[in-house]
Design a protein around this motif. Structure first.
Motif: not given
Ligand code: UD1
Ligand code: CA
Length: 447
Positions: A332, A335, A347, A349, A352, A354, A360, A366
């Motif tokens: 991350i 974000a 993932t 991110l 971003a 959220i 997710i 992303t």
């Protein structure tokens, strides 16, 4: 009484075997110089002067990145600690107050120790910080008579008898600006090193009928860094201090020795940190949050009840609100995840926002970078992002919306809508068997 800090940072640090000036080598992710500045800053100085020489531009940048008000003065040739302090004379010409001299390569002086020195200054013209050395080696020796400090004698210039003294000079000195620079005017370089010694001001002060004394502190505080080995030892010392402090305030550390702290790591009471976690600069973790094993965090905030990892990476600008869950192999950057949002697995991110309660799915990414510019992704609250969704930014997914697994989302998704952005599936009855039979016969013919 206003206070000026003068921090000596002109030396090359030859024994570091490095192109980087010695004071820019880091302990707990901050340059040694910044550690020295931080110790002094607790006294709320009205001036901070850094005496730079080797790598002056880099040293100036590091000092001013930390404290923009820091003033830099140049010591072009390193002619000794007295000469170094004298370079601050002009910069302090209009200053009225006490000057404290610190060394840029001595990162562990505690603010409380400096406060004790300031208190002692009230009844003494010059105050020196000393320590009882386990191995006095080549330190300058403090020659005391009762509570009075008579002089400091450098090792090289000391008699055998003086070398038996175990009370040593840390280098930290405090005097009024007037006294300090008056005395420095009289310092010469008639000694075995041919240097202008700051330490000579004590003998000079006494010969003028001024008073001098020493305040003492633990030896670890005065540790100066001269080599990579000492730097590594300093890192270890600092880390164990941080761990002990964290445990003391109620942070749960499952295996303290495996956690790396940064100089500015802030962990709340009842936060739990599992094994092998690395905190880079700028991390705050609120009480009750859990950082699970093998996670790497920097420049981020983790709120109450949130859990991170194992194997998660939070990069600068990651902000996790309360009860957010970030699981394994999730990265991350820049974000915000609102309350209760979840990104459980695999993932990325970046850039971003959220919304609260959004889930997710695994493999979501992303796509924030088009090769030239970065773009933002907005996902509303209570949305459900199906596994392996590519969110091609700039894009917005609405509240309570759903993206189908494997979708490449290039257009905004309205609130409550289902977005399907993948090829439609077709099933061909029996074709799998036929295909394999064909392949097997080709292989058989080839022998
Ligand atoms: C100094 C003290 C010694 C003390 C020891 C503690 C003197 C004369 N001696 O010795 O009493 O026990 O520190 O560690 O003060 N520097 C400059 N410009 C110079 C010279 C030095 O900026 O011209 C800086 C160095 O970069 C370093 C600090 O001052 O950060 C100390 O200098 P150093 O030469 O290491 O002094 P020591 O010989 O260790
Ligand atoms: Ca030294």
């Amino acid at each position: 009484m206003s206070i000026a800090l003068v921090i000596l940072a002109a030396g090359k640090g030859t024994r570091m075997q490095s192109d980087l000036p010695k004071v820019l080598h880091k302990v707990a992710d901050a340059p040694l110089l910044v550690h020295a500045m931080k110790s002094g800053e607790a006294l709320e100085p009205s001036r901070i002067i850094v005496v730079a020489g080797h790598g002056a531009d880099l040293v100036a940048k590091a000092a001013q990145d930390w404290q923009p008000a820091a003033q830099i003065v140049l010591q072009e040739e390193q002619l000794g600690t007295g000469h170094a302090v004298d370079q601050a004379r002009d910069a302090l010409a209009d200053f009225d107050g006490d000057v404290i001299v610190l060394y840029g390569d001595t990162p562990f002086i505690r603010p409380e120790t400096l406060e004790t020195m300031i208190k002692a200054r009230a009844s003494n013209d010059v105050v020196v910080l000393g320590f009882e050395a386990a191995d006095p080696g080549r330190y300058g020796r403090l020659v005391m008579e009762g509570q009075t400090l008579d002089k400091i004698i450098e090792y090289k210039d000391a008699t055998d008898e003086e070398r038996l003294i175990t009370l040593c000079n840390s280098g930290v000195i405090c005097a009024s600006r007037d006294t300090l620079f008056d005395l420095l005017t009289a310092v010469d370089n008639a000694n075995s090193s041919g240097e202008y010694y700051l330490t000579d001001i004590i003998g000079l002060a006494r010969s003028r009928g001024l008073s001098a004394t020493a305040v003492t502190c633990a030896e670890v505080e005065t540790m100066g860094i001269n080599s990579r080995t000492e730097l590594a030892m300093a890192e270890a010392t600092f880390q164990s201090r941080m761990r002990a402090e964290a445990l003391e305030i109620g942070v749960g550390l499952t295996a303290p020795d495996t956690v790396h702290f940064s100089h500015d790591t802030v962990l709340g009471r009842d936060a739990t940190v599992e094994q092998f976690v690395v905190f880079g600069p700028g991390v705050t973790v609120e009480s009750g949050a859990r950082i699970r094993a093998f996670s790497h965090l920097e420049g981020c905030h983790v709120s109450q009840g949130a859990s991170v990892g194992p194997y998660a990476r939070l990069r600068p600008g990651a902000y996790l609100a309360e009860n957010v869950h970030v699981g394994n192999f999730v990265e991350i950057k820049n974000a915000i995840l609102d309350e209760g949002a979840k990104a459980g697995h695999l993932t990325y991110l970046g850039d971003a926002h959220i919304g609260a309660g959004t889930n997710i799915g695994a493999g979501t990414i992303t796509c924030n970078y088009d090769g030239v510019m970065k773009h933002r992704t907005e996902v509303g609250r209570d949305a459900f992002i199906g596994s392996n969704t590519m969110l091609v930014a700039p894009v917005r997914v609405g509240n309570s919306a759903l993206t189908a697994s494997g979708s490449v989302i290039t257009m905004d998704v309205p609130d409550t809508a289902l977005a399907l952005a993948r090829a439609k599936q077709v099933n061909k009855p029996g074709l799998a068997t036929k295909l394999f039979d064909k392949l097997k016969s080709i292989k058989a013919k080839k022998g």
